[in-house]
Write a protein that holds these residues in place. Structure first.
Motif, PDB file in Angstrom:
ATOM      1  N   ASP A 155      18.409  64.249 -35.774  1.00 15.78           N
ATOM      2  CA  ASP A 155      19.556  64.897 -35.131  1.00 15.78           C
ATOM      3  C   ASP A 155      19.124  66.117 -34.334  1.00 15.78           C
ATOM      4  O   ASP A 155      19.599  66.341 -33.207  1.00 15.78           O
ATOM      5  CB  ASP A 155      20.596  65.297 -36.181  1.00 15.78           C
ATOM      6  CG  ASP A 155      21.279  64.098 -36.805  1.00 15.78           C
ATOM      7  OD1 ASP A 155      21.237  63.016 -36.193  1.00 15.78           O
ATOM      8  OD2 ASP A 155      21.844  64.236 -37.906  1.00 15.78           O
ATOM      9  N   GLU A 156      18.240  66.929 -34.913  1.00 23.25           N
ATOM     10  CA  GLU A 156      17.780  68.122 -34.197  1.00 23.25           C
ATOM     11  C   GLU A 156      16.991  67.729 -32.951  1.00 23.25           C
ATOM     12  O   GLU A 156      17.124  68.355 -31.905  1.00 23.25           O
ATOM     13  CB  GLU A 156      16.925  68.976 -35.129  1.00 23.25           C
ATOM     14  CG  GLU A 156      16.615  70.355 -34.575  1.00 23.25           C
ATOM     15  CD  GLU A 156      15.962  71.257 -35.606  1.00 23.25           C
ATOM     16  OE1 GLU A 156      15.599  72.386 -35.248  1.00 23.25           O
ATOM     17  OE2 GLU A 156      15.809  70.822 -36.763  1.00 23.25           O
ATOM     18  N   GLY A 159      19.331  66.635 -30.150  1.00 23.69           N
ATOM     19  CA  GLY A 159      20.037  67.734 -29.508  1.00 23.69           C
ATOM     20  C   GLY A 159      19.196  68.500 -28.510  1.00 23.69           C
ATOM     21  O   GLY A 159      19.746  69.193 -27.643  1.00 23.69           O
TER      22      GLY A 159
END
Length: 717
Positions: A155-156, A159
């Motif tokens: 997820d990081e 992003g």
């Protein structure tokens, strides 16, 4: 190294005597070990060298000129050589003594001078164009990431990824490749932040298969390899002595064996920066950490060293102030919740700042600890708090409005000068305009009156209220002391008390005469209220509960003095079922003791129904009625409500069910409960939720409407 087609030469080694003679600059006619081969003397060798220029910046001479201008050195007799190797088929053997010609480049282009840099075309590469001259469409690509999901970094990474930011489109493959290299470095940084300092990441571009004659999409495959995890092998804190001695280390939540994770390290250091100012060290400074990595042992480790400058252990001193003053020092000293000489605690400093912000009289406010050098008897240094004031506007206009079936439209506007009588002496003028209520009021309010959050008010009002239950002209003069919650500082325990004189002329149904008549009442009251609040928010609670008790001893004068007491108790609870759903409930009961209902002014009786009561029924339309079908109110009341508050983003849906009634008896009986149900919508703003409720009565009586609508600001309870 030997050259193909020739025998390797066996060069003789120089004897020691030769070396010594040469070093002395003598011409020595030495011989080889066999004694039959002369060696070139130094004088002949030096004479064969080309002349050197004294200018070290002069260009080198061409090789060709050197070959033609150098003096021919005397031939050196060759040593005895082995017989020549036979020539390859189709070639002639090289005879002894034949000269080897100059070596020429195989490609004539190599002999040409280099092209000057200025002649290169430096125009940037253009995107491929379509045959008709228009810009060719962007190429499309897909992306696959391997190795980050196992570390919970997907997820990081998504992003921050340059490839994902491009949304699968690029001008050309070179741009895709550049983004992939950016993402490689991003993946490495993310893995290192978790303690994988040997991490690597490699991206590859592949062409996906498409139909015949079609150009396939690009696919970028990024493979991340974390390597070994580094852990802390030792933790060293270099700090001055503190009280207690382990104050710094005990508040640095790291232990040997922990992964060297960036967030873990930074969070631990932030905890020290937070806790030490709360324990008497307001000037603590964190030094630059040092982590020495070692990867040669069986497990990769790192030695952690942190320097900390704690500063002096401190206690509270005096308040000082600078800037555009709103309050003088006398009034400023009303706000602190600490005493001079008390051990410094940054939470109390923040509390002082928040209390000053809550007054609404500042454009800016700062509270900073300042060293004084004064040493207290307990050995701490007294720290003064400097309050920097920046004056803000004291005058405001505000308004609110709502609508409900039975009560109609109600609009209220007010003008406030919060510092008309310094300090914090406010003048408030309000006007109410509605379909069934109109009024004017003036209030003098002294905030923080001798004590923080204590308020004193004097109120004068005149209003006209025209409802089905009564038509009244009311004039009131009252005063009130209160200890209140504020939006910035919500308190567990609050209270209010005061005095009130009211004169009212109202229409009332006279059961003895069988008609409505007007009557004038004089009322003196000493109202009081106590609130115990364990909820988590003043305007939009999602957990906890509240208990509220109202008690008002009163006297009504209408031909005779009749003392009585009005009471009301209310409890609400809020239970978070999950992050999106809150179950809220309310129960309320009221009773009036010591007087008959018909001796009470109609405006002082209890009524049920409406947006703040049992939704679905008209305002004040629950309870006893007169023969003409108008409510006459009662001496007791009970109400119940249950809501399911579901929120998604800034919006919400609230199904609800309410129940209740009012009664002629002194105490509520619980019989003949009326139920209403409906659904509401919420729009959440920074000043509270906007509420729109639609409800219907479940056990409707003749004359009750089928649908009721309520619009207001704030939750129903």
């Amino acid at each position: 190294m030997s050259k193909p087609g020739t025998a390797p030469a066996q060069g003789p080694s120089l004897p020691d005597a030769q070396c010594q003679g040469t070093e002395r600059g003598q011409d020595v006619a030495a011989t080889d070990p066999q004694g039959n081969t002369p060696i070139v003397p130094d004088s002949q060798f030096n004479a064969a060298l080309p002349p050197l220029s004294g200018d070290i910046n002069a260009p080198l001479e061409p090789m060709s000129s050197m070959a033609t201008t150098q003096p021919q050195a005397p031939a050196i007799p060759a040593p005895q050589a082995a017989p020549p190797l036979p020539a390859a088929q189709g070639t002639q053997p090289l005879a002894t003594g034949d000269a080897i010609g100059p070596v020429t480049p195989e490609d004539p282009q190599l002999a040409q001078p280099l092209t000057p840099l200025a002649s290169f075309d430096s125009t940037p590469l253009q995107t491929e164009t379509a045959p008709n001259g228009e810009r060719a469409p962007d190429i499309r690509y897909d992306m696959e990431v391997r190795g980050l999901a196992e570390l919970n970094l997907d997820d990081e990474f998504k992003g921050l990824s340059a490839l994902r930011e491009g949304k699968g489109k690029a001008a050309n493959a070179t741009q895709v490749s550049a983004r992939a290299r950016e993402d490689e470095q991003l993946a490495i940084r993310l893995m290192k932040s978790l303690g994988y300092y040997d991490a690597t990441a490699v991206s590859t571009l592949q062409r996906e298969q498409q139909g015949e004659g079609e150009a396939g999409r690009l696919k970028v495959v990024l493979t991340a390899t974390p390597g070994r995890l580094y852990r802390l092998s030792s933790i060293t804190v270099n700090a001055d002595p503190t009280i207690p001695p382990d104050l710094v280390r005990s508040n640095l939540p790291l232990k040997v064996g922990d992964p060297i994770e960036a967030a873990r390290i930074q969070g631990a250091e932030a905890n020290v920066s937070l806790v030490l100012p709360q324990r008497g060290y307001p000037f603590v400074k964190m030094g630059q950490r040092d982590i020495l990595l070692e990867d040669q042992g069986p497990e990769p480790v790192g030695a952690y060293i942190l320097p900390v400058d704690t500063g002096p252990r401190s206690s509270f001193g005096k308040l000082t102030t600078v800037g555009d003053r709103v309050f003088d020092l006398d009034h400023l000293n009303v706000f602190p919740r600490f005493d001079e000489g008390q051990l410094y605690d940054s939470r109390l400093t923040d509390d002082l700042r928040n209390a000053l912000v809550a007054t609404g009289l500042f454009n800016g406010i700062a509270v900073e600890p300042k060293r004084t050098g004064r040493i207290a008897p307990d050995g701490t240094e007294e720290i003064d708090l400097q309050v920097t004031q920046t004056k803000g506007p004291a005058r405001t206009l505000s308004g609110e409005g709502g609508y409900s079936t039975g009560q109609g439209v109600r609009l209220q506007g007010s003008f406030t000068n919060r510092n008309a009588f310094k300090p914090e002496g406010a003048i408030i003028a309000s006007v109410i305009a509605g379909t069934q209520e109109q009024g004017l009021s003036g209030t003098f309010r002294r905030s923080n009156a001798g004590r923080r959050d204590r308020t004193f008010q004097v109120i004068a009002s005149a209003s006209h209220q025209n409802y089905d239950a009564f038509d009244a002209f009311i004039g009131t003069v009252a005063f009130r002391w209160s200890y209140d919650s504020t939006p910035i500082w919500q308190k567990k325990f609050t209270y209010a008390f005061g005095g009130e004189l009211t004169g009212t002329n109202e229409s009332v149904y006279d059961f003895a005469r069988g008609e409505r008549v007007r009557g004038t009442y004089g009322i003196a009251a000493i109202p009081g209220q106590v609130v115990f609040d364990q909820s988590n928010d003043l305007l939009n609670p999602t957990r906890g509960y509240r208990l509220k008790l109202n008690l008002s001893p009163e006297t009504s004068v209408r031909g005779a003095v009749r003392p009585y007491a009005r009471t009301m108790i209310e409890g609400t609870f809020y239970y978070p079922f999950n992050d999106s759903l809150v179950i809220a409930g309310r129960a309320r009961a009221g009773a009036i003791f010591g007087i008959e209902r018909d001796d009470l002014a109609p405006s002082r009786r209890y009524y049920g129904g409406g947006g703040g009561s049992v939704r679905g029924y008209g305002f004040q339309r629950l309870g006893p009625f007169d023969p003409q079908g108008n409510p006459v109110g009662g001496r007791s009341l009970n109400e119940f409500a249950l809501e399911a508050r579901y929120r998604f983003g800034n919006f919400g849906i609230v199904p609800f069910i309410d129940a209740g009634n009012s009664y002629e008896s002194t105490l509520p009986t619980g019989k003949d409960l009326r139920f209403g149900a409906g659904i509401g919508g919420r729009f959440y703003t920074n000043f509270g939720p906007l509420r729109v409720d639609v409800a219907t009565p479940l056990n409707r009586r003749p004359g009750d409407g089928k649908i009721a609508l309520y619009i207001s600001i704030g939750q129903a309870f």
